[in-house]
Design an enzyme around this catalytic site. Sequence first.
Site, PDB file in Angstrom:
ATOM      1  N   HIS A  77       0.856  -1.195   0.000  1.00 34.98           N
ATOM      2  CA  HIS A  77       0.000   0.000   0.000  1.00 34.98           C
ATOM      3  C   HIS A  77       0.889   1.240   0.000  1.00 34.98           C
ATOM      4  O   HIS A  77       1.947   1.240   0.633  1.00 34.98           O
ATOM      5  CB  HIS A  77      -0.892   0.013   1.258  1.00 34.98           C
ATOM      6  CG  HIS A  77      -2.061   0.925   1.131  1.00 34.98           C
ATOM      7  ND1 HIS A  77      -1.956   2.280   1.362  1.00 34.98           N
ATOM      8  CD2 HIS A  77      -3.325   0.699   0.752  1.00 34.98           C
ATOM      9  CE1 HIS A  77      -3.136   2.830   1.162  1.00 34.98           C
ATOM     10  NE2 HIS A  77      -4.003   1.901   0.786  1.00 34.98           N
TER      11      HIS A  77
ATOM     12  N   ASP B 116      -7.937  -5.321   0.022  1.00 40.75           N
ATOM     13  CA  ASP B 116      -8.380  -6.163  -1.101  1.00 40.75           C
ATOM     14  C   ASP B 116      -8.026  -7.632  -0.945  1.00 40.75           C
ATOM     15  O   ASP B 116      -8.482  -8.457  -1.730  1.00 40.75           O
ATOM     16  CB  ASP B 116      -7.766  -5.623  -2.401  1.00 40.75           C
ATOM     17  CG  ASP B 116      -8.323  -4.257  -2.706  1.00 40.75           C
ATOM     18  OD1 ASP B 116      -7.547  -3.287  -2.746  1.00 40.75           O
ATOM     19  OD2 ASP B 116      -9.552  -4.147  -2.839  1.00 40.75           O
TER      20      ASP B 116
HETATM   21  C1  SDX Z   1      -6.235   0.175  -2.836  1.00 39.43           C
HETATM   22  O1  SDX Z   1      -4.428   4.673  -2.034  1.00 39.43           O
HETATM   23  C2  SDX Z   1      -5.364   4.047  -1.390  1.00 39.43           C
HETATM   24  O2  SDX Z   1      -5.732   4.383  -0.303  1.00 39.43           O
HETATM   25  C3  SDX Z   1      -5.961   2.867  -2.132  1.00 39.43           C
HETATM   26  C4  SDX Z   1      -6.979   2.039  -1.357  1.00 39.43           C
HETATM   27  C5  SDX Z   1      -8.255   2.810  -1.106  1.00 39.43           C
HETATM   28  O3  SDX Z   1      -8.991   2.400  -0.193  1.00 39.43           O
HETATM   29  O4  SDX Z   1      -8.568   3.731  -1.903  1.00 39.43           O
HETATM   30  O5  SDX Z   1      -6.416   1.616  -0.131  1.00 39.43           O
HETATM   31  C6  SDX Z   1      -7.384   0.797  -2.159  1.00 39.43           C
HETATM   32  O6  SDX Z   1      -5.977   0.508  -3.964  1.00 39.43           O
HETATM   33  C7  SDX Z   1      -5.364  -0.801  -2.074  1.00 39.43           C
HETATM   34  C8  SDX Z   1      -4.141  -1.273  -2.910  1.00 39.43           C
HETATM   35  C9  SDX Z   1      -4.621  -2.383  -3.834  1.00 39.43           C
HETATM   36  N1  SDX Z   1      -3.580  -2.754  -4.801  1.00 39.43           N
HETATM   37  C10 SDX Z   1      -2.976  -3.931  -4.742  1.00 39.43           C
HETATM   38  O7  SDX Z   1      -3.130  -4.768  -3.841  1.00 39.43           O
HETATM   39  C11 SDX Z   1      -2.081  -4.212  -5.934  1.00 39.43           C
HETATM   40  C12 SDX Z   1      -0.740  -4.770  -5.429  1.00 39.43           C
HETATM   41  N2  SDX Z   1      -0.070  -3.719  -4.716  1.00 39.43           N
HETATM   42  C13 SDX Z   1       0.927  -2.931  -5.446  1.00 39.43           C
HETATM   43  O8  SDX Z   1       0.631  -2.727  -6.787  1.00 39.43           O
HETATM   44  C14 SDX Z   1       1.458  -1.744  -4.653  1.00 39.43           C
HETATM   45  O9  SDX Z   1       1.702  -2.192  -3.389  1.00 39.43           O
HETATM   46  C15 SDX Z   1       0.653  -0.464  -4.585  1.00 39.43           C
HETATM   47  C16 SDX Z   1       0.315   0.043  -5.930  1.00 39.43           C
HETATM   48  C17 SDX Z   1      -0.591  -0.699  -3.802  1.00 39.43           C
HETATM   49  C18 SDX Z   1       1.521   0.556  -3.863  1.00 39.43           C
HETATM   50  O10 SDX Z   1       2.617   0.771  -4.641  1.00 39.43           O
HETATM   51  P1  SDX Z   1       3.722   1.897  -4.244  1.00 39.43           P
HETATM   52  O11 SDX Z   1       3.395   2.608  -3.001  1.00 39.43           O
HETATM   53  O12 SDX Z   1       3.965   2.711  -5.468  1.00 39.43           O
HETATM   54  O13 SDX Z   1       4.915   1.033  -3.841  1.00 39.43           O
HETATM   55  P2  SDX Z   1       5.986   0.504  -4.848  1.00 39.43           P
HETATM   56  O14 SDX Z   1       5.285  -0.046  -6.061  1.00 39.43           O
HETATM   57  O15 SDX Z   1       7.029   1.542  -5.028  1.00 39.43           O
HETATM   58  O16 SDX Z   1       6.582  -0.773  -4.046  1.00 39.43           O
HETATM   59  C19 SDX Z   1       7.691  -0.629  -3.199  1.00 39.43           C
HETATM   60  C20 SDX Z   1       8.423  -1.960  -3.383  1.00 39.43           C
HETATM   61  C21 SDX Z   1       8.816  -2.229  -4.844  1.00 39.43           C
HETATM   62  O17 SDX Z   1       9.923  -3.105  -4.774  1.00 39.43           O
HETATM   63  P3  SDX Z   1      11.437  -2.467  -4.963  1.00 39.43           P
HETATM   64  O18 SDX Z   1      11.412  -1.678  -6.254  1.00 39.43           O
HETATM   65  O19 SDX Z   1      11.651  -1.605  -3.741  1.00 39.43           O
HETATM   66  O20 SDX Z   1      12.357  -3.667  -5.023  1.00 39.43           O
HETATM   67  O21 SDX Z   1       7.555  -3.052  -3.016  1.00 39.43           O
HETATM   68  C22 SDX Z   1       7.310  -3.865  -4.162  1.00 39.43           C
HETATM   69  C23 SDX Z   1       7.664  -3.037  -5.386  1.00 39.43           C
HETATM   70  O22 SDX Z   1       8.061  -3.885  -6.445  1.00 39.43           O
HETATM   71  N3  SDX Z   1       5.878  -4.188  -4.134  1.00 39.43           N
HETATM   72  C24 SDX Z   1       5.371  -5.397  -4.343  1.00 39.43           C
HETATM   73  C25 SDX Z   1       3.980  -5.261  -4.149  1.00 39.43           C
HETATM   74  N4  SDX Z   1       3.690  -3.991  -3.825  1.00 39.43           N
HETATM   75  C26 SDX Z   1       4.873  -3.324  -3.825  1.00 39.43           C
HETATM   76  N5  SDX Z   1       5.973  -6.574  -4.694  1.00 39.43           N
HETATM   77  C27 SDX Z   1       5.137  -7.614  -4.836  1.00 39.43           C
HETATM   78  N6  SDX Z   1       3.789  -7.562  -4.650  1.00 39.43           N
HETATM   79  C28 SDX Z   1       3.190  -6.416  -4.309  1.00 39.43           C
HETATM   80  N7  SDX Z   1       1.871  -6.366  -4.126  1.00 39.43           N
END
Ligand code: SDX
Length: 435
Positions: free
Chosen positions: A311, A369
Amino acid sequence: MTNSETKATLSFSDGSPSLEMPIYKGTVGPDVIDIRKLYGATGMFTYDPGFMSTAACNSSITYIDGDKGELLYRGYPIEQLAVNGGDFMETCYLLLNGELPTAAQKTEFVDTVTKHTMVHEQMQFFFRGFRRDAHPMSVLVGTVGALASFYHDSLDINDPHHREVSAIRLIAKMPTLVAMAYKYSIGQPFVYPRNDLSYSANFMYMMFSNPCEPYKVNEVLVRALDRILILHADHEQNASTSTVRLAGSSGANPFACIAAGIACLWGPAHGGANEAALDMLTKIGSVDNIPEFIKQVKDKNSGVKLMGFGHRVYKNYDPRAKLMRETCYEVLQELGLQDDPLFKLAMALEKIALEDEYFVSRKLYPNVDFYSGIVQRALGIPTSLFTGIFALARTVGWIAQWKEMISDPEQKIGRPRQLFVGSPTRKVPPIAERG
Ligand code: SDX
């Protein structure tokens, strides 16, 4: 917000004049540096793709502490509202008005919403234009936007009464439109709302009843759905809420703004994650396949993410995920599905991920989710409709944020700038000289 005694001073190593900027303190949470004078004073913009360090507005609706895993609606912890704070209608009233309703206020609010649950009879013809297998989010983007064509009498966003009426219409009609999208997809007749049922019971009725037999409301399942709606009602300045605010900042009508929010919520990184998380669990299939799946997630080239994990704000357990897991357990117990393989698989996957350095070091925890898909599937809601339920719940949050923005004296049309890295001015060559 209040001015802090401390100021921020921006100084430059090339000796350019430094710039002092005010710092504002909120009630709780991070302070902000007011950079509005930056471009005028320095000719420079800030650079913050994804708005990781940017507050786009001031708001008094929802507060999230990502490190502690706290979520407050108008100051009330989500745990209290979801467990003993009454129903989704009380949460709607709270988000819209800033205070929980008295019994009399709740009765009047529920009565007003109930009386707006029908959609114009011509709305059904919009559905006829969609393929039966259209994704429900495409249907909702279209039909919610189309609502504006029926309410020319209440589209003046500067009229508080028009804003109030539009808010009630949207909250009241979303369940009807979501249920109509479902009925259309399975070839069953649309079911009209019933004014003798509660908001959530009425939605279950419009979804699962049919004209051929009586429908019995299951209060345990209705309460579970109601809790899902409360947990998804608002969440500060997330992507879809920011979309609604940006659309609203141009003066677009509330139906168009909510349609824009639905479009943004559809993305798998945002509201589409519940559908993607259930698809992920189905694909993993069994606990034995978890190690291989986790290996793929760690391999950046695989493009595989652990959906329902991670998140932008929560760097701790999403408080909604805990409540969703409890609801999951209650619903599966009620339905005699306590051995549901997907629920067991989800819990095993969560346990393994929470003990794995890769996820721990990146502060990746289950978000709302991760379990919501399992609950909704148990309620009989098709996977493709999960995000539609999210949009149904979030409509009140979007509307509350839109109303706050419209009445904010500081609000202007949102117009971010850029760091331009394209070609400087050049001459257009005749086509014969190109290539
Ligand atoms: C919602 O914003 C809100 O409040 C949203 C929400 C709401 O109520 O409105 O809470 C609802 O959208 C919840 C989130 C649902 N999405 C998912 O579950 C999809 C999977 N999650 C990711 O896509 C991700 O975690 C995000 C998009 C939610 C957040 O991404 P960020 O903050 O941009 O973080 P990032 O992508 O920079 O990740 C940091 C690191 C990265 O690795 P490194 O580059 O540091 O090596 O963590 C990794 C990412 O690759 N990473 C994940 C991951 N989420 C982040 N790796 C594997 N699986 C994941 N789910």
